[in-house]
Write a protein that holds these residues in place. Structure first.
Motif, PDB file in Angstrom:
ATOM      1  N   THR A   1       8.702  11.815 -41.325  1.00  0.00           N
ATOM      2  CA  THR A   1       9.273  13.140 -41.075  1.00  0.00           C
ATOM      3  C   THR A   1      10.335  13.043 -39.978  1.00  0.00           C
ATOM      4  O   THR A   1      11.439  13.574 -40.128  1.00  0.00           O
ATOM      5  CB  THR A   1       8.172  14.138 -40.665  1.00  0.00           C
ATOM      6  N   ASN A   2       9.991  12.353 -38.900  1.00  0.00           N
ATOM      7  CA  ASN A   2      10.962  12.178 -37.817  1.00  0.00           C
ATOM      8  C   ASN A   2      12.175  11.383 -38.272  1.00  0.00           C
ATOM      9  O   ASN A   2      13.298  11.662 -37.850  1.00  0.00           O
ATOM     10  CB  ASN A   2      10.314  11.499 -36.612  1.00  0.00           C
TER      11      ASN A   2
ATOM     12  N   ILE B   1      14.384  13.781 -40.267  1.00  0.00           N
ATOM     13  CA  ILE B   1      15.076  14.707 -39.362  1.00  0.00           C
ATOM     14  C   ILE B   1      16.151  13.962 -38.572  1.00  0.00           C
ATOM     15  O   ILE B   1      17.269  14.459 -38.408  1.00  0.00           O
ATOM     16  CB  ILE B   1      14.072  15.416 -38.424  1.00  0.00           C
TER      17      ILE B   1
END
Length: 188
Positions: free
Chosen positions: A153-154, A157
């Motif tokens: 997820t990081n 992003i």
């Protein structure tokens, strides 16, 4: 004149790659930012913009390698290369290749390439044999699920934010400074 333009363009591209990778050194100081790094965006950026494809691979991978050595030295007090690093570099080579597939820089193309690059990282780096552990293929699904948050997820992003900065910044610079356009664009 064209060689001078190409040298200026390459200098700007290398500078942008190095500036983005330098941010990675800062991010390592904050565990909450695990994998929130510019490395995926840098790989895509290099693949998309370097007209000499060998530079598209060498510049981002060399920047990644140097930052890895610096990070390892900061944490381990020595320059270390891990077995899993080979898989990570293979992932980033694939990400550069995905970047080479971007023929027209649009938000949709960069977003799609970012998703593909995160998927490559996610699927490869959790393979049971990557870290030399005795994980099994049965555990592979569990490893994939655990990696979604915060790691992948990081990364997604990070790719989105740093990709917007790198791609958007260079596209803006190209629109203002014709010297940054690739040779084929200058001929139009």
């Amino acid at each position: 004149m064209l060689n001078q333009n190409k040298n200026i363009r390459n200098t700007v591209l290398v500078t942008m790659v190095l500036a983005a990778i330098a941010i990675r050194l800062v991010n390592t100081q904050f565990p909450a930012l695990s994998n929130f790094t510019p490395v995926g965006a840098v790989a895509l950026f290099g693949g998309a913009y370097f007209t000499d494809k060998w530079k598209a691979y060498v510049v981002p991978l060399l920047a990644l390698f140097i930052s890895d050595m610096m990070i390892n030295y900061m944490y381990a007090g020595k320059f270390t290369f891990y077995n899993s690093s080979l898989f990570m570099y293979a992932c980033f080579m694939l990400m550069v290749w995905v970047g080479t597939l971007i023929k027209k820089v649009t938000a949709l193309n960069v977003i799609a390439a970012s998703i593909v690059s995160v998927m490559i990282h996610w699927l490869v780096m959790d393979l049971p044999f990557v870290y030399g552990m005795l994980n099994t293929w049965a555990n592979y699904g569990t490893l994939l699920v655990r990696a979604i948050y915060p790691f992948e997820t990081n990364m997604l992003i990070g790719d989105a934010i740093y990709g917007a900065i790198l791609f958007g910044g260079f596209e803006l610079a190209k629109s203002k400074y014709t010297i940054l356009r690739a040779e084929r664009q200058l001929a139009l």
